[in-house]
Design an enzyme around this catalytic site. Structure first.
Site, PDB file in Angstrom:
ATOM      1  CG  ASP A 276      59.385   0.228  25.755  1.00  0.00           C
ATOM      2  OD1 ASP A 276      60.377  -0.443  26.083  1.00  0.00           O
ATOM      3  OD2 ASP A 276      58.685   0.852  26.578  1.00  0.00           O
ATOM      4  CG  ASP A 335      58.420  11.821  21.229  1.00  0.00           C
ATOM      5  OD1 ASP A 335      59.053  11.336  22.189  1.00  0.00           O
ATOM      6  OD2 ASP A 335      57.314  12.394  21.358  1.00  0.00           O
ATOM      7  CG  ASP A 337      57.246  12.135  15.273  1.00  0.00           C
ATOM      8  OD1 ASP A 337      57.593  11.890  16.440  1.00  0.00           O
ATOM      9  OD2 ASP A 337      56.379  12.983  14.990  1.00  0.00           O
ATOM     10  CG  ASP A 429      54.838  15.465  28.411  1.00  0.00           C
ATOM     11  OD1 ASP A 429      53.890  15.276  29.200  1.00  0.00           O
ATOM     12  OD2 ASP A 429      54.677  15.523  27.173  1.00  0.00           O
TER      13      ASP A 429
END
Length: 694
Positions: A276, A335, A337, A429
């Site tokens: 994104d 995610d 990282d 979430d």
């Protein structure tokens, strides 16, 4: 007020014993174990007078010189630290950068500054009261303690000697009859909430102890070793892996490399890189990385949305609408990282086999930079308790906990049954987890399966992350409460969801932390008729901090900074909670947590050495590039800077003012708590915790 402590005049026996060898056979040893020079000299020269030898006096002189040298070294280090702190404060103040410049431009300035205005007004009033109390103290108007002040009555015919005496007498009358009762009521209410929340935390710790004592852990019905070797690829379910990211050029290579090295048949796995990013350079870098892995045989695709609505939830929702998703049974989310180990799927997928009601398997996080600075160490304590105590206990005994947004495997059928991803809150979430729980799906938490990631290293990034994590649950609570009441869950599960999961841990905790320790406690210094017991100020918070730090035993030296920092963060959490509860402008603010790129390149390199296959060797040049990253352009470096946080600074002045007022009553424990808590607010307000930018 609480009974005054005798700490002011209490003599403490400190220091390391020093033994000096003497040559006189009559007096062979002299022990100096007190840092008080008077005692040392008196005891020592008593020995000299009996021995009467010049050499003994010379030896004692050397010992005293060594002690003086050590004391001078301590003073020098303290002076150096003080001047360093003063220099940092001067740089912060002269830079002129405050947290106000970070607010979204669409937000109403009046809404943004309302909370800060309230704190400033409260600070001004406390300073005025402090000056008033000091004047009264030196003029002899400081009449009595709290018990006597309750019995104070001022007849209308009282003779007033001076104007100041009259004003102070009427102030005493006003605070005894009008301020103390409501303040005491509010203090008692917060103490009750504090005790309830402490009991909840104690029960969770007992549950964690029981799990360890009984060695309980989720056990799959089948393991990878028990698979039928003749089944071949058919024994491995179809898995979709999604990596949502947005302008995260520091970490994209590590996450893509780690996911592409998952030990799973290539025909049964597809990796979606959901980019994104609105920066064209970052888009090109990520696209090139995906192309490299495609050339090396990885089953990976790149997706970029033109219309970037809904933040992360919108990104995931768009990816799930692809036509090929229907061929997959499970979806894994990482995610940008996060770097899973190669056996991640082989350790999580067996928990779905034979358990058709299991909708989510969540892995624990581990952190590559937990020892980077004081801020990351304190975060590590919090998250260790969150995973090992809260999520493990709830997962073991209730089969429910909040999805962490990453490092989890979802059954796609459970996602669809819950209604899919929704963009209505900033905690998508938790939203999907609550809706899946209402549909009867069970969750499994694996405390022994870890996935590496990064902690925010700057206070600015951590503050924005905590704001999102504490405003979103209140938005979700408003939206989900009718559905929870109408659901088919049992009474105790509804009670757990409404009272424990939402109200106690998401609303009451930040409310009483801020109100009790940042508002009520300073006010009781100026209105001593309202009492706050010392066990509320010291003993219970210390006990709760001790319980919180148990899952991370190596962090015990940081127990006091942890206690102070948690109270400091209550300002941000309380502000976020109010924003989410009343749908204020900042409740919908979504800021991607900044990453520093301190990912475990060494682990990935060793992983590549263990996997010599051709398709898994393509990222070696990229990993070398990570070790030797080119310096960023100067323009980008200028965007990073430390800030001054006005709310924290205002509260620092308020707490330090209240600590000065407590000196008039000689309340030791209240003084120390207010003093150190005020210093903690001061350090955070000047952004002297976490990453420091020159």
């Amino acid at each position: 007020m609480a009974t005054a402590f005798g700490w002011w005049a209490k003599e403490k026996h400190r220091g390391t014993p020093v033994v000096v060898k003497m040559e006189n056979p009559n007096w062979s040893m002299v022990e100096i174990s007190s840092p008080d020079d008077d005692d040392d000299v008196a005891g020592t020269f008593a020995g000299v007078s009996k021995g009467g030898k010049n050499k003994n006096a010379k030896q004692i002189t050397w010992v005293l010189l060594l002690k003086a040298h050590r004391a001078a070294g301590c003073v020098t280090s303290l002076a150096s630290a003080f001047f360093g702190l003063a220099s940092a404060v001067r740089r912060r103040v002269t830079s002129g950068r405050t947290d106000a410049s970070d607010s979204p431009p669409s937000e109403n300035p009046l809404v943004r500054t309302r909370f800060y205005t309230f704190i400033k007004a409260f600070l001004f009033l406390s300073i005025l009261l402090l000056a008033f109390e000091i004047i009264a103290f030196f003029k002899g108007y400081h009449l009595a303690g709290a018990a006597d002040l309750r019995r104070l009555s001022l007849p209308s015919s009282v003779a007033v000697r001076t104007l100041s005496h009259s004003v102070y007498s009427h102030w005493l009358h006003f605070r005894v009859h009008f301020l103390a009762p409501p303040l005491q009521f509010l203090a008692n209410a917060c103490v009750i909430l504090f005790i309830i929340q402490s009991a909840d935390r104690l029960i969770l710790c007992l549950g964690c102890f029981w799990i360890r004592f009984k060695r309980l852990k989720p056990s799959p019905q089948t393991t990878d070793a028990g698979r039928d070797p003749e089944a071949g690829i058919d024994a491995f379910p179809m898995v979709l892996v999604q990596i949502p990211m947005c302008n995260e050029r520091e970490v994209y290579q590590q996450s893509i490399a780690a996911v592409c090295n998952l030990d799973w048949p290539k025909s049964n796995i597809l990796v979606q890189v959901l980019d994104d990013s609105d920066d064209s350079t970052t888009q090109s870098l990520i696209k090139d990385e995906v192309a490299k892995w495609q050339q090396n045989g990885a089953h990976i695709v790149y997706r970029h949305r033109v219309i970037r609505d809904g933040y992360k939830a919108g990104n995931l929702k768009s990816a799930m609408n692809c036509s090929y998703v229907k061929d997959y049974e499970f979806v894994v989310i990482f995610d940008a990282d996060f770097q899973p180990t190669p056996d991640f799927l082989k350790r999580t997928m067996p928990h779905f086999e034979g358990n058709e009601d299991v909708g989510l398997v969540q892995a624990r996080w581990s952190f590559v930079n937990k020892d980077e600075n004081l801020l990351t160490r304190l975060q590590y304590i919090n998250l260790c308790f969150h995973f090992e105590v809260e999520q493990q206990v709830n997962g073991m005994f209730l089969n429910f906990f909040g999805f962490n947004g990453t490092a989890g495997v979802w059954r796609i059928k459970a996602l669809e049954d819950a209604g899919g991803w929704l963009e209505r809150t900033t905690v998508e979430d938790m939203d999907i987890a609550v809706r899946a729980h209402l549909k009867g799906w069970k969750f499994v938490f694996l405390n022994d399966v870890e996935c590496q990631c990064e902690l925010p290293e700057s206070y600015e990034a951590y503050r924005k992350q905590q704001h999102r994590w504490h405003s979103g649950p209140m938005q979700l609570f408003r939206l989900c409460l009718p559905d929870i009441i109408r659901s088919k869950l049992g009474f105790w599960k509804k009670f757990n969801l409404i009272f424990l999961f939402f109200l106690l841990r998401k609303l009451i905790l930040p409310f009483y932390s801020f109100t009790l320790f940042c508002i009520i406690l300073p006010m009781t210094m100026f209105v001593p008729e309202a009492e706050l017991p010392s066990w509320v100020v010291c003993y219970i918070p210390a006990t709760m901090s001790f319980l919180n730090i148990l899952p991370a035993p190596r962090s015990f030296p940081f127990i006091v900074p942890y206690l102070l920092f948690e109270n400091t963060m209550s300002v941000t959490k309380f502000n976020a909670m109010i924003s989410g509860l009343f749908q204020l402008g900042s409740a919908y603010e979504w800021v991607v947590t900044k990453k520093s790129g301190r990912s475990s390149e060494g682990d990935l390199l060793s992983l590549l050495e263990k996997e010599p296959k051709k398709e898994r060797s393509g990222s070696a040049p990229n990993l070398d590039a990570l070790v030797k990253q080119e310096p960023k352009p100067q323009k980008e470096l200028k965007k990073k800077h430390n800030r001054i946080y006005r709310k924290e600074l205002a509260l620092a002045c308020l707490l330090l003012t209240a600590s000065a007022r407590s000196l008039l009553s000689a309340q030791g424990i209240h003084f120390y708590f207010l003093l150190f808590q005020g210093i903690s607010f001061l350090l955070v307000g000047l952004d002297l915790i976490g990453e420091q930018i020159e």
